[in-house]
Design an enzyme around this catalytic site. Structure first.
Site, short mmCIF file in Angstrom:
data_model
loop_
_atom_site.label_atom_id
_atom_site.label_comp_id
_atom_site.label_asym_id
_atom_site.label_seq_id
_atom_site.Cartn_x
_atom_site.Cartn_y
_atom_site.Cartn_z
CG HIS A 1 7.62 5.02 -3.89
ND1 HIS A 1 7.50 4.18 -4.96
CD2 HIS A 1 7.88 4.24 -2.81
CE1 HIS A 1 7.68 2.93 -4.56
NE2 HIS A 1 7.92 2.94 -3.26
CB CYS B 1 -0.93 -0.01 1.20
SG CYS B 1 -0.04 0.09 2.77
CB ALA C 1 4.05 -0.41 2.23
NE ARG D 1 11.84 -1.09 2.33
CZ ARG D 1 11.99 -1.52 1.09
NH1 ARG D 1 11.27 -2.49 0.62
NH2 ARG D 1 12.88 -0.96 0.28
#
Lengths: 458, 552
Positions: free
Chosen positions: B205, B72, B75, B106
């Protein structure tokens, strides 16, 4: 230092959770659904929820975890997720052909007020559920309880979706194993089989989350409780629910709805809780405990005797899920150890009360908190040091900073492989636990002993 | 398990495979509407010397229930872009899960300057919203949480991430941040990165780029030391990739002002506008930043790639070419000459074990492209590839951007309007200088995309589903499949080694020269491991029963 900003001084916090000792409901619901044979869990929410749950479960089990998502967009968040869910149900039955789809909600779909009962009914009415296939569901708002609550809600959803009463009693016992590992479920089945008792255990992730390598991928492997078995749970003689946080909801629901009486007890982790479990089984089924099980018990007691000198009076900090912590605390006390700091992220006053009762006779007071976090646990440890830390993977940051022997237990364990193949329930599980605990403690002793007192035989 | 390890023979076979037929077979199982939609997202690269670039459907909604790889918006924002910065307290405003799942998963490595300098990356902060916060609003709790974070840790920066319910109940996160910024006198800002925004991580992003650009970049005008000063954009230091790139750049005498965002600090972002070049690794996640910095501060950007030994050498040469400095050019050549020979030795060793084998890559928004370099160096063919959250320009090159139709999901993501900064804009190269460099082969603000990299007659698949993954494995029997953790074990259960290219399976680094060596060795190990020969038990291989010791 890994956690270089954690200070000894404890400031009271009302709003900020730091380093949680819990996660959210839907992942528990997804794990429970994987314990139904041929079941595709489905996350009714944004894509990220499903992706995160699948990733976390996969990192823990090192096994495929497939599940669908309603892929909410901004539009569906405004207008409701009905069409997304119906489309998802249609697509999953067409493309992946599961026997069952188990839908759980998320904070998103709960906040907008999507009604699963109504949407699932519409899916049936619209002919999106092929004949002989099933859609079950459970509400799992992420802002209530924890992943354990989600597991518990899906267990109730399973009963709600499948259990029937034919009026003809069956000579079998329902077992709700609690939020435990596939190997634990396998061990519980081994024990009941050994005692010659017919059971239906659900959920049952053994055979699903600890599958073999065969060179062929089966999306729906052989394991899991079958629909027929689940249907029959309404006719069982009784239910044994292991772990009140994870299992009592479904057990009580079976009791109220189908008059299947239930006994709720601790997870059979460690000697005292396993004794109670075996004894309950014996009484409920009216069978004798076979010598083979008494022998297993004797082996555990024997090893506890052999290890006693190392465990006596040692202080332990533990964190994780309430059902596990209650059973572990009782086990540690039975080993003459002193659990001094205990934190669960899951809310629940009964947890604190139970821990206080279990530790009331020990020489040191216990710090215990429900709906707490690992930051607080770490601060407690900085104030009163411990000889052993037990908890999930995240504990290793504290263990390294404070140089404490560490035993991984609970969910998630993401940095070690193989744990999900070995039970910690039952007498065999107890053996494994004490072996791991003593290994961790003696490894530290061997590392730190001055050369002149470094011992060959311990 | 595959019947043959005869790599070259298998590779030859794929040249003649009718990929359109395979595509049709995959689509066959889908409901009609699903098939129609997926057909646009699966393209076959042209056989022969055709110059036509097929158009691919990308950055479109995922079909509910299809079993996607995608995550999503949150994220992409918190997990990907803001995750790797160590000196900021990231408070996730929402129920506990979103923060928990993004906690250390991550593998963003970081190296604080010393034992006392701030590093909050091992911590997880959340407002852990409860039902009463959903009903009565969570602003008060958020304000209190920021206060508590400040009282306990005294950070310089706090940022706040909104999760799904926050947007729905209408908490005004930004006004809480503004108020607390004023009260506490430190930098505090929020991201409206609710999970339901956009169609994938990609939206997050963009939101992250906007937030950092608005609230951090340009705050510190100190000109740091160094003659050749660059920013590295879109490198997240998974498994220590940034460390290896930093080592190489340092050896070349190139100063890294900031990395967005591997091994980074907020201080470096604040100062990043003083660099003279932006080198973009991951085109998908960070080019917004490069473009905005160019407009506002005059920093040109080039696309580079430090995945692959040759690609690393090429990228270093591009940077040196930009600065047009003989000494730098010589130094870069010296470093390449020093590094490459030992890399080549390892490459040859691995190549002997890997040549002719088939690879598939379905990952991210740039890795499915970049890693083809490494497989190429091993003599392996990428027969199928695609992105999880790429856009058409990531596949077809930036030239298609003007023709991309902006749909409702993308329109909802803010596009910052950026202007030249009257004081801080500094022209690095004149138009004529840029044109001259372009004529010499150094392309600015350009990226050609993944499809151009693919061989003829290969399959490019956007947002691949679990079903498609299984069908590809059946059809091609690849020797290695690259994707993420969710895909890993289903693929391995079918006897195909699976390499995670998000987390690197806890290995790495794979960037730069040393990283390339690590990758060669890893792929050689994976494709030649003994374990795959044990899948069948002896009695399954030879089921006939000869009763040697039978009684009668």
């Amino acid at each position: 230092m890994l956690l270089r900003h954690t200070s000894k001084e404890i400031l009271e916090r009302k709003a900020l959770m730091i380093n949680p000792a819990k996660t959210c409901q839907p992942i528990g619901a997804m794990y429970a659904a994987l314990g139904v044979h041929g079941c595709m869990p489905h996350s009714h929410g944004s894509q990220g929820c499903c992706s995160y749950h699948r990733s976390t479960l996969t990192r823990h089990y090192k096994e495929p975890v497939v599940a669908g998502t309603s892929s909410f967009t901004e539009g569906s968040s405004v207008f409701g997720g009905q069409s997304n869910l119906i489309q998802a149900i249609d697509n999953m039955f067409t493309i992946y052909e599961p026997e069952v789809i188990a839908v759980h909600t998320t904070c998103l779909s709960e906040t907008i007020g999507d009604d699963l009962t109504q949407i699932v009914k519409k899916a049936y009415d619209d002919g999106k559920v092929p004949a002989g296939k099933h859609v079950i569901y459970a509400p799992t708002p992420s802002y209530v309880g924890s992943h354990v609550t989600g597991f518990s809600n899906m267990c109730k959803g399973i009963v709600n979706g499948f259990s029937e009463k034919t009026g003809e009693k069956r000579n079998q016992i329902n077992i709700l194993p609690g939020y435990v590992e596939p190997a634990d479920m396998e061990e519980i089945k081994r024990l009941t089989t050994e005692m010659g008792i017919e059971t239906v255990m659900f959920p049952d992730t053994s055979g699903v989350m600890n599958g073999p390598q065969t060179g062929r991928y089966h999306m729906f492997p052989k394991g899991g409780t079958t629909v027929d078995e689940l249907k029959s749970t309404g006719d069982s003689m009784g239910t044994i629910a292991l772990g009140s946080f994870a299992s009592s909801l479904a057990a009580k629901f079976l009791d109220t709805k189908f008059k299947v009486p239930c006994q709720i007890q601790e997870l059979p982790i460690g000697l005292p809780a396993t004794d109670r479990f075996i004894n309950s089984l014996r009484k409920m089924a009216g069978v004798n405990v076979p010598d083979s099980i008494t022998r297993e018990r004797g082996q555990l007691v024997d090893v506890m005797t052999d290890m006693a000198q190392y465990f006596y009076g040692k202080k332990v900090a533990l964190f994780g899920d309430p059902d596990q912590l209650i059973a572990l605390t009782e086990f540690l006390v039975s080993l003459d150890m002193i659990p001094v700091h205990i934190v669960t992220g899951t809310p629940g006053k009964e947890f604190t009360a139970k821990i206080l009762e279990l530790t009331k006779d020990q020489s040191e007071p216990v710090n215990v908190k429900a709906h707490g976090d690992m930051f607080l646990l770490h601060q407690w440890i900085k104030n009163t040091s411990v000889d052993l830390l037990i908890g999930n993977t995240y504990g290793k940051y504290i263990a390294r900073d404070e140089d404490i022997p560490f035993v991984r237990h609970g969910f998630p364990i993401m940095d070690r492989v193989g744990h999900s193949y070995f039970p910690t329930v039952g007498y065999k599980g107890g053996l494994r636990l004490v072996e791991k605990m003593l290994d961790a403690m003696l490894d530290k002793k061997d590392r730190d002993s001055p050369e002149e007192s470094f011992e060959l035989v311990l | 398990m595959k019947d043959t390890q005869e790599g070259l023979a298998v590779a030859d076979k794929t040249i003649d495979m009718d990929l359109n037929k395979i595509k049709a077979q995959i689509l066959d199982k889908y409901p009609i509407k699903v098939a129609r939609k997926r057909a646009k997202q699966i393209v076959v690269t042209q056989p022969g010397d055709s110059n036509t670039m097929p158009e691919i459907g990308a950055n479109v909604r995922t079909i509910p229930g299809i079993l996607t790889q995608r995550g999503c918006c949150y994220a992409g924002c918190k997990g990907v872009i803001l995750g790797p910065t160590r000196d900021v307290i990231n408070i996730v405003h929402g129920p506990v899960g979103c923060s928990f799942y993004a906690w250390l998963t991550r593998r963003n490595q970081t190296r604080p300057a010393n034992d006392d300098s701030p590093n909050y990356m091992n911590y997880c902060f959340t407002t852990d919203m409860q039902d009463q916060n959903i009903v009565f609003g969570g602003e008060k709790k958020l304000k209190q949480a920021i206060q508590e974070a400040y009282d306990i840790f005294h950070p310089q920066t706090i940022s706040v991430f909104s999760t799904c319910p926050v947007g729905l109940i209408g908490d005004d996160v930004h006004s809480v941040c503004r108020e607390m910024k004023e009260t506490l006198g430190i930098n505090i800002f929020g991201f409206s990165c609710e999970g339901y925004k956009g169609v994938s991580q990609s939206a997050g992003h963009h939101i992250a780029n906007n937030g950092i650009f608005k609230n951090v970049v340009g705050m510190d005008d100190t000109i740091r030391e160094g003659k050749f000063r660059i920013n590295l954009l879109g490198e997240y230091n998974i498994g220590g990739d940034s460390f290896e790139i930093e080592r190489i750049l340092n050896d070349c005498g190139i100063s890294l002002i900031s990395t967005f965002s591997g091994n980074s600090t907020m201080g470096q972002f604040a100062n990043s506008h003083t660099a003279d070049l932006n080198a973009v690794m991951c085109h998908r996640s960070i080019t917004y930043m490069a473009e905005m910095m160019e407009t506002k501060y005059g920093i040109p950007w080039i696309k580079i790639n430090f995945i692959g030994a040759e690609a690393t050498a090429k990228s270093l040469r591009k940077i040196a070419q930009y600065f047009e400095d003989e000494e730098l050019i010589a130094k870069v050549e010296e470093v390449i000459a020093r590094e490459l020979p030992s890399v080549k030795v390892e490459m040859e060793k691995a190549r002997a074990l890997c040549e002719g084998k088939l690879a598939m890559l379905f990952v991210g928004g740039s890795r499915a492209h970049h890693y083809q370099e490494l497989f190429g160096e091993l003599g392996m063919k990428t027969v199928s590839a695609g992105y999880e959250f790429g856009h058409r320009d990531d596949y077809e090159g930036r030239r298609v951007i003007p023709s991309i139709k902006v749909d409702a999901d993308s329109r909802n993501i803010e596009e910052l309007s950026v202007e030249q900064d009257p004081e801080k804009y500094r022209l690095r190269k004149t138009e004529a200088e840029l044109a001259e460099l372009t004529a010499k082969g150094l392309e600015f603000s350009q990226y050609d995309g993944l499809i151009k990299e693919m061989k003829n007659n290969t399959l490019v698949i956007d947002d691949i589903s679990q079903y498609e993954t299984e069908k590809l494995i059946e059809a091609f029997k690849p020797d290695i499949f690259c994707a993420g953790i969710k895909e890993k074990y289903a693929i391995q259960k079918s006897g195909v080694p699976m390499k995670q290219l998000h987390s690197y399976d806890y290995g790495g680094p794979y960037a730069g020269f040393q990283g390339a060596v690590n990758f060669y060795q890893e792929i050689a190990r994976m494709t030649n491991s003994k374990v795959w020969s044990y899948v069948k038990a002896p009695w399954e291989k030879e089921p006939e029963l000869a009763a040697t010791y039978a009684l009668s």
